[in-house]
Design a protein around this motif. Structure first.
Motif, PDB file in Angstrom:
ATOM      1  N   LEU A  87     -30.328   5.825 -31.506  1.00 54.08           N
ATOM      2  CA  LEU A  87     -29.621   5.179 -30.409  1.00 54.08           C
ATOM      3  C   LEU A  87     -28.481   6.086 -29.983  1.00 54.08           C
ATOM      4  CD1 LEU A  87     -29.078   2.626 -28.643  1.00 54.08           C
ATOM      5  CD2 LEU A  87     -27.673   1.770 -30.526  1.00 54.08           C
ATOM      6  N   VAL A  88     -28.455   6.478 -28.719  1.00 53.21           N
ATOM      7  CA  VAL A  88     -27.419   7.377 -28.208  1.00 53.21           C
ATOM      8  C   VAL A  88     -26.699   6.704 -27.050  1.00 53.21           C
ATOM      9  CG1 VAL A  88     -28.691   9.434 -28.917  1.00 53.21           C
ATOM     10  CG2 VAL A  88     -29.030   8.515 -26.615  1.00 53.21           C
ATOM     11  N   ASN A  89     -25.576   7.269 -26.658  1.00 54.74           N
ATOM     12  CA  ASN A  89     -24.774   6.753 -25.548  1.00 54.74           C
ATOM     13  C   ASN A  89     -24.668   7.844 -24.487  1.00 54.74           C
ATOM     14  OD1 ASN A  89     -22.935   5.585 -23.816  1.00 54.74           O
ATOM     15  ND2 ASN A  89     -21.225   5.573 -25.261  1.00 54.74           N
ATOM     16  N   ARG A  93     -18.144   6.277 -21.060  1.00 60.01           N
ATOM     17  CA  ARG A  93     -17.237   5.626 -22.011  1.00 60.01           C
ATOM     18  C   ARG A  93     -17.927   5.359 -23.343  1.00 60.01           C
ATOM     19  NH1 ARG A  93     -12.600   6.998 -19.692  1.00 60.01           N
ATOM     20  NH2 ARG A  93     -12.478   6.309 -17.523  1.00 60.01           N
ATOM     21  N   SER A  94     -17.124   5.239 -24.398  1.00 63.17           N
ATOM     22  CA  SER A  94     -17.650   4.894 -25.711  1.00 63.17           C
ATOM     23  C   SER A  94     -17.934   3.401 -25.791  1.00 63.17           C
ATOM     24  CB  SER A  94     -16.653   5.292 -26.798  1.00 63.17           C
ATOM     25  OG  SER A  94     -16.446   6.691 -26.803  1.00 63.17           O
ATOM     26  N   ALA A  95     -18.808   3.023 -26.721  1.00 59.74           N
ATOM     27  CA  ALA A  95     -19.144   1.616 -26.955  1.00 59.74           C
ATOM     28  C   ALA A  95     -18.607   1.195 -28.314  1.00 59.74           C
ATOM     29  CB  ALA A  95     -20.652   1.417 -26.890  1.00 59.74           C
ATOM     30  N   LEU A 159     -19.892   6.752 -29.850  1.00 61.68           N
ATOM     31  CA  LEU A 159     -19.158   7.603 -28.918  1.00 61.68           C
ATOM     32  C   LEU A 159     -20.064   8.095 -27.797  1.00 61.68           C
ATOM     33  CD1 LEU A 159     -17.104   9.752 -31.471  1.00 61.68           C
ATOM     34  CD2 LEU A 159     -16.428   7.628 -30.326  1.00 61.68           C
ATOM     35  N   ASN A 160     -19.441   8.371 -26.649  1.00 62.82           N
ATOM     36  CA  ASN A 160     -20.209   8.915 -25.537  1.00 62.82           C
ATOM     37  C   ASN A 160     -20.596  10.363 -25.824  1.00 62.82           C
ATOM     38  OD1 ASN A 160     -17.295   9.336 -25.237  1.00 62.82           O
ATOM     39  ND2 ASN A 160     -17.853  10.487 -23.401  1.00 62.82           N
ATOM     40  N   SER A 161     -21.726  10.761 -25.273  1.00 65.04           N
ATOM     41  CA  SER A 161     -22.233  12.114 -25.504  1.00 65.04           C
ATOM     42  C   SER A 161     -21.531  13.113 -24.591  1.00 65.04           C
ATOM     43  CB  SER A 161     -23.743  12.159 -25.242  1.00 65.04           C
ATOM     44  OG  SER A 161     -24.412  11.250 -26.081  1.00 65.04           O
TER      45      SER A 161
END
Length: 264
Positions: A87-89, A93-95, A159-161
């Motif tokens: 699972l990536v972002n 923004r971060s989740a 965290l966002n990539s």
């Protein structure tokens, strides 16, 4: 009504229309900015390789790995059981406060399996917590804890990539779903049977009649605004051979796990 009044009314209507257009444009820009700034969880597609598992004089396709092992020594030392999806972002923004929940229709799956299980090669029992797989011909039996594999999981942050970093959450794929898929596949192919295989085989495996696995993700952005995303994970056949023609832990086949977002 004089001409001056008519002109003033027209000017007023045009001014109001222009103001409304400007307002709606600003609201749309604000909405788009908000959309672009939120976290965007996504699931990477992956391959999983199937290896043989022996019990008495039968081989079953119940060992899994994301590593492709090519020699007997590396296979013998490998841990062949669990595998993970990432699972990536991909958002800006971060989740945080991420809750993932699996959903799968086991009852429908067992009904579909029984359509190809006329000879009773496999026997599958299920309740809310446990799924039992039996192969009566050689007294094979195994238990799968559904709660452990399908239960919800919580994670603090994703965290966002960025070009400098690529944060991921590794989610254990429910093995019980993959085992049911492989049982269905073996039955459709006619493995473990001595009779002639189905002449309409291609039409029955492309695509294989098998329910999708669903994944629901609840999460928040840094400000605490909640979001929800849903994905369906489909198992696609790449290669597969009769486990009975392989040896212990040898490669039986390869499957692709592909996730598609469900749009609201």
């Amino acid at each position: 009504m004089c001409i001056d009044q008519i002109i003033n009314i027209i000017i007023g209507v045009c001014t109001l229309s222009a103001s409304l257009i400007a307002l709606f444009t600003l609201l749309e820009i604000k909405r788009q900015r908000k959309e672009s700034n939120k976290p965007e969880p996504a699931i990477k597609s992956c391959l999983v390789h199937i290896y043989g598992m022996k019990f008495k004089n039968y081989y079953f396709p119940f060992n899994f790995s994301q590593e492709l092992y090519k020699d007997e020594n590396s296979i013998a030392n490998a841990f062949l059981s669990d595998f993970y999806i990432e699972l990536v972002n991909v958002g800006i923004r971060s989740a945080k406060n991420i809750l993932v929940e699996w959903n799968f229709d086991f009852n429908k799956t067992l009904e579909l399996i029984e359509k190809d299980n006329k000879d009773g090669l496999f026997k599958i029992n299920i309740n809310s917590k446990l799924l039992e797989i039996l192969f009566p011909l050689n007294e094979y039996k195994e238990f799968n804890m559904i709660e452990n594999q399908m239960g919800s999981k919580c994670f603090d942050f994703l965290l966002n990539s960025t070009p400098e970093s690529f944060d991921t959450i590794r989610l254990m794929f429910p093995r019980v779903v993959l085992k049911l898929y492989l049982i269905k596949l073996c039955l459709v192919f006619g493995y473990y049977k001595k009779d002639e295989k189905d002449k309409n085989l291609i039409s029955r495996i492309d695509p294989l009649d098998f329910p999708d696995l669903e994944l629901k993700i609840n999460y928040e952005d840094i400000a605490g605004v909640p979001y929800l995303k849903r994905f369906v994970l489909r198992i696609n056949l790449v290669t597969f051979t009769n486990p009975m023609t392989t040896e212990l832990k040898h490669l039986v086949g390869t499957l692709q796990i592909k996730a598609d977002e469900v749009k609201n």
